[in-house]
Scaffold this active site. Structure first.
Site, PDB file in Angstrom:
ATOM      1  CD  GLU A   1       0.599 -21.023 -14.329  1.00 53.92           C
ATOM      2  OE1 GLU A   1      -0.559 -20.763 -14.000  1.00 53.92           O
ATOM      3  OE2 GLU A   1       1.599 -20.545 -13.749  1.00 53.92           O
TER       4      GLU A   1
ATOM      5  NE  ARG B   1      -1.963 -30.408  -8.308  1.00 56.94           N
ATOM      6  CZ  ARG B   1      -2.452 -29.809  -9.402  1.00 56.94           C
ATOM      7  NH1 ARG B   1      -3.059 -28.653  -9.314  1.00 56.94           N
ATOM      8  NH2 ARG B   1      -2.324 -30.360 -10.589  1.00 56.94           N
TER       9      ARG B   1
END
Length: 159
Positions: free
Chosen positions: A146, A16
Site C-alpha cells: 500500500e 472486492r
C-alpha cells in the site's frame, strides 16, 4: 520476436472493490455468478473476491465461490485480501476454502510510521510471521504494498 513478448496477467478485483462502492453490495449468488463469468467465460487469470473477516455473508459467498472453483479447476485463481492481524485473516481465508491470500502491507515508510507507528523491523517481522503461517497451511501468498509509489519516491530503501 516471440522471446521479447511478455505475459500479462489480469487480476480482477470487481468482487472486492465493488463492495467498496457506495450503493453496491453483491449477495452470494451474484458473487458466484460474477466469479463464474470472470473465470469461465472471460478467462481472467486471477480474481480477488473479498477482504478477509468482513462479514458472515462474505464468508458464505467465499465458501460458495471456492466450492464451485474447486470443482471446476479454478481454485488456484481465487484470491482474498488479507491483513497483518496475527494470522486471523489467513485462518478465515483458509477456513472458508480459499488457498491464496493477498497480504496488504505498508509500502512506504510514511504509512508505516504514521499509521502503524511501527519500525520497519517490526513490520517485516509481522509480514514474515503471516507468510509463514499461510505457507504452513499450504497457501499461496502475494504481498500488496500500500502506498508503494510514494514509498519509491520518498523511502526507496524501505521499499
Amino acid at each position: 520476436m516471440a522471446d521479447s513478448l511478455r505475459t500479462i496477467e489480469i487480476l480482477d478485483t470487481t468482487l472486492r472493490d465493488g463492495e467498496q462502492t457506495a450503493g453496491v453490495s453483491f449477495n452470494a449468488n451474484e458473487k458466484l455468478a460474477i466469479a463464474r463469468l470472470l473465470l469461465e467465460d472471460l478467462n481472467v487469470d486471477r480474481i480477488e473476491v473479498t477482504s478477509a473477516r468482513v462479514s458472515q455473508g462474505e464468508a458464505f459467498a467465499l465458501k460458495e465461490i471456492c466450492r464451485w472453483a474447486s470443482s471446476h479447476g479454478f481454485l488456484d485463481r481465487v484470491e482474498v485480501l488479507g491483513f497483518l492481524d496475527d494470522g486471523e485473516s489467513v485462518d478465515w481465508i483458509h477456513d472458508n476454502g480459499c488457498r491464496c491470500v493477498n497480504i496488504l502491507s505498508k509500502g512506504s515508510l510514511n504509512h508505516l510510521t504514521k499509521q502503524l507507528r511501527k519500525t520497519p523491523e517490526q513490520h517485516i517481522s509481522d509480514i514474515r510471521k503471516t507468510v509463514l503461517h499461510a505457507v504452513s497451511k499450504g497457501m499461496e501468498v502475494n504481498i500488496y504494498l500500500e502506498d508503494w509509489s510514494n514509498g519509491m519516491l520518498h523511502s526507496p530503501d524501505y521499499v
